[in-house]
Design a protein around this motif. Sequence first.
Motif, mmCIF file in Angstrom:
data_model
loop_
_atom_site.group_PDB
_atom_site.id
_atom_site.type_symbol
_atom_site.label_atom_id
_atom_site.label_comp_id
_atom_site.label_asym_id
_atom_site.label_seq_id
_atom_site.Cartn_x
_atom_site.Cartn_y
_atom_site.Cartn_z
ATOM 1 N N UNK A 129 0.823 -1.210 0.000
ATOM 2 C CA UNK A 129 0.000 0.000 0.000
ATOM 3 C C UNK A 129 0.857 1.259 0.000
ATOM 4 N N UNK A 130 1.933 1.254 0.783
ATOM 5 C CA UNK A 130 2.803 2.433 0.858
ATOM 6 C C UNK A 130 3.449 2.733 -0.486
ATOM 7 N N UNK A 131 3.822 1.685 -1.200
ATOM 8 C CA UNK A 131 4.436 1.889 -2.517
ATOM 9 C C UNK A 131 3.464 2.517 -3.508
ATOM 10 N N UNK A 132 2.179 2.227 -3.348
ATOM 11 C CA UNK A 132 1.164 2.754 -4.268
ATOM 12 C C UNK A 132 0.643 4.117 -3.847
ATOM 13 N N UNK A 133 0.963 4.534 -2.635
ATOM 14 C CA UNK A 133 0.419 5.782 -2.106
ATOM 15 C C UNK A 133 1.136 6.988 -2.688
ATOM 16 N N UNK A 134 0.363 7.896 -3.239
ATOM 17 C CA UNK A 134 0.911 9.147 -3.768
ATOM 18 C C UNK A 134 -0.093 10.243 -3.451
ATOM 19 N N UNK A 135 0.368 11.304 -2.805
ATOM 20 C CA UNK A 135 -0.516 12.307 -2.247
ATOM 21 C C UNK A 135 -0.043 13.706 -2.593
ATOM 22 N N UNK A 136 -0.897 14.670 -2.308
ATOM 23 C CA UNK A 136 -0.550 16.071 -2.439
ATOM 24 C C UNK A 136 -0.260 16.598 -1.040
ATOM 25 N N UNK A 137 0.988 16.975 -0.800
ATOM 26 C CA UNK A 137 1.365 17.418 0.539
ATOM 27 C C UNK A 137 0.747 18.770 0.847
ATOM 28 N N UNK A 179 -7.490 7.953 -9.601
ATOM 29 C CA UNK A 179 -7.178 8.867 -10.699
ATOM 30 C C UNK A 179 -6.911 10.287 -10.245
ATOM 31 N N UNK A 180 -6.723 10.477 -8.932
ATOM 32 C CA UNK A 180 -6.510 11.826 -8.402
ATOM 33 C C UNK A 180 -5.551 11.784 -7.222
ATOM 34 N N UNK A 181 -4.994 12.968 -6.887
ATOM 35 C CA UNK A 181 -4.150 13.131 -5.705
ATOM 36 C C UNK A 181 -4.920 13.924 -4.666
ATOM 37 N N UNK A 182 -4.888 13.469 -3.431
ATOM 38 C CA UNK A 182 -5.594 14.138 -2.349
ATOM 39 C C UNK A 182 -4.609 14.659 -1.314
ATOM 40 N N UNK A 183 -4.977 15.764 -0.661
ATOM 41 C CA UNK A 183 -4.088 16.419 0.293
ATOM 42 C C UNK A 183 -4.114 15.702 1.645
ATOM 43 N N UNK A 184 -2.912 15.436 2.169
ATOM 44 C CA UNK A 184 -2.730 14.773 3.454
ATOM 45 C C UNK A 184 -1.520 15.373 4.157
ATOM 46 N N UNK A 185 -1.473 15.241 5.463
ATOM 47 C CA UNK A 185 -0.213 15.356 6.191
ATOM 48 C C UNK A 185 0.451 13.987 6.172
ATOM 49 N N UNK A 186 1.774 13.936 6.380
ATOM 50 C CA UNK A 186 2.465 12.641 6.338
ATOM 51 C C UNK A 186 2.008 11.737 7.484
ATOM 52 N N UNK A 187 1.647 12.328 8.634
ATOM 53 C CA UNK A 187 1.217 11.521 9.776
ATOM 54 C C UNK A 187 -0.101 10.825 9.477
ATOM 55 N N UNK A 188 -1.079 11.606 8.970
ATOM 56 C CA UNK A 188 -2.370 11.001 8.643
ATOM 57 C C UNK A 188 -2.208 9.986 7.518
ATOM 58 N N UNK A 189 -1.322 10.262 6.579
ATOM 59 C CA UNK A 189 -1.096 9.327 5.472
ATOM 60 C C UNK A 189 -0.601 7.981 5.980
ATOM 61 N N UNK A 190 0.322 7.999 6.943
ATOM 62 C CA UNK A 190 0.801 6.722 7.474
ATOM 63 C C UNK A 190 -0.315 5.977 8.195
ATOM 64 N N UNK A 191 -1.224 6.712 8.844
ATOM 65 C CA UNK A 191 -2.356 6.047 9.498
ATOM 66 C C UNK A 191 -3.218 5.322 8.470
ATOM 67 N N UNK A 192 -3.509 5.966 7.352
ATOM 68 C CA UNK A 192 -4.333 5.334 6.328
ATOM 69 C C UNK A 192 -3.642 4.098 5.751
ATOM 70 N N UNK A 193 -2.344 4.191 5.513
ATOM 71 C CA UNK A 193 -1.606 3.054 4.950
ATOM 72 C C UNK A 193 -1.560 1.901 5.942
#
Length: 381
Positions: A129-137, A179-193
């Motif tokens: 999942x982490x490898x596939x995760x791409x976000x808008x900081x 098909x889109x990038x969503x805005x996250x903080x890195x902390x919340x992103x790790x929680x989702x992953x």
Amino acid sequence: MGKSGKPPAGPQGILIRGSAGQGPAATLQAVLTLLDAQDLAHCVLSAEGRDDAGHFIRISLNAEQVNAWAPGYDTLGLGRRLQLDTGDKPADLTREIVAAMLMGPVAFEFPSLEELASAVRIRHNIVRAARKTSLSFHTSQAERPQDCWTYQEDIGFVIRPGVSLLTALAKATQPEVSGALYSFSCYRATEYVMLLGIAEELAHCNPALYAQLQTLWAARPIMSGQFHDVFLREQGSMQAPLPPHYFVPGDRTWFRNPDEASAEASGYEGSWVIYLGGGLFSNFWKSQHPYTLADKCLEIYQWRNALYRDAEGHERVDEAKVAAMVAAAQQDASGLARILALMQRYREPRGVYRDGGCLDTTREFARWVCPGTSDLVLPKE
């Protein structure tokens, strides 16, 4: 732990409880078969023991093999030494996870073989999942796909009725799904992953608990400190730190910004990442370019040199300037060595800025999840 608070000497590996009646040899064979690691039998030890919590059997790599594969418990080169292709070969990723756990300086404890198998699968899920995760900081904004999520004031983002939690998490974090990038903080992103990796295994091994998780996330999310307490366990401490370069694929860890001034800029207190294996850490903003340890340390170091105040007087960091300075520093061997020597120290406690670096003393990973042995207890809605 010994009386000093430090881990016992030598690899502690994997500790299995709940196996009374099975001797060390039978348990070892069961573990190696379960993990498809029978070829490691020549370098794995098994021993029986008892402590305050009862009977256990320990499975671990012998010290000679640890020194050959990960001298000083430095697992960043483990994949290279084992000639693993963890990016394209799932079995190789499993092999790195298993090998790193078998050499753990602090024991990975499980109440059953089933929990061990689930733990390995969760780590595998998290890395994938982490490898596939791409976000808008973004340090102050957050977005989620509107067909899966809705925002509730004072609660946060909850999944819409009838939407699968697995689908909602994947859509929020993986552009190949949304098909889109969503805005996250890195902390919340790790929680989702981390949550996605855990939820995938719950759907497989504990559907009843997964259903509770699904229901809960439609009412309120679990975030921040509560997320850590509910879903994760932690190894290491400031008093008894893990070896600085010891990581298992699927670990969550924090790189601290040791510069007090730039750490005041929102979003730049540090960086939360997932260890992907192969010496690489997640890069949620440029997923095709994961960080090496040196990359991450150098980037965080340069934050101090790209600090500025915006028109409202808020501290900000110029990311373009950081990238340019990182590229320049990589061409200066002596300067780079000096920066890395400074940054690759253990971090200091929060609020303390003296001589510490950015490396954390702990690692975080999933709790037990199987029916009858799970210690993942969801709060009431």
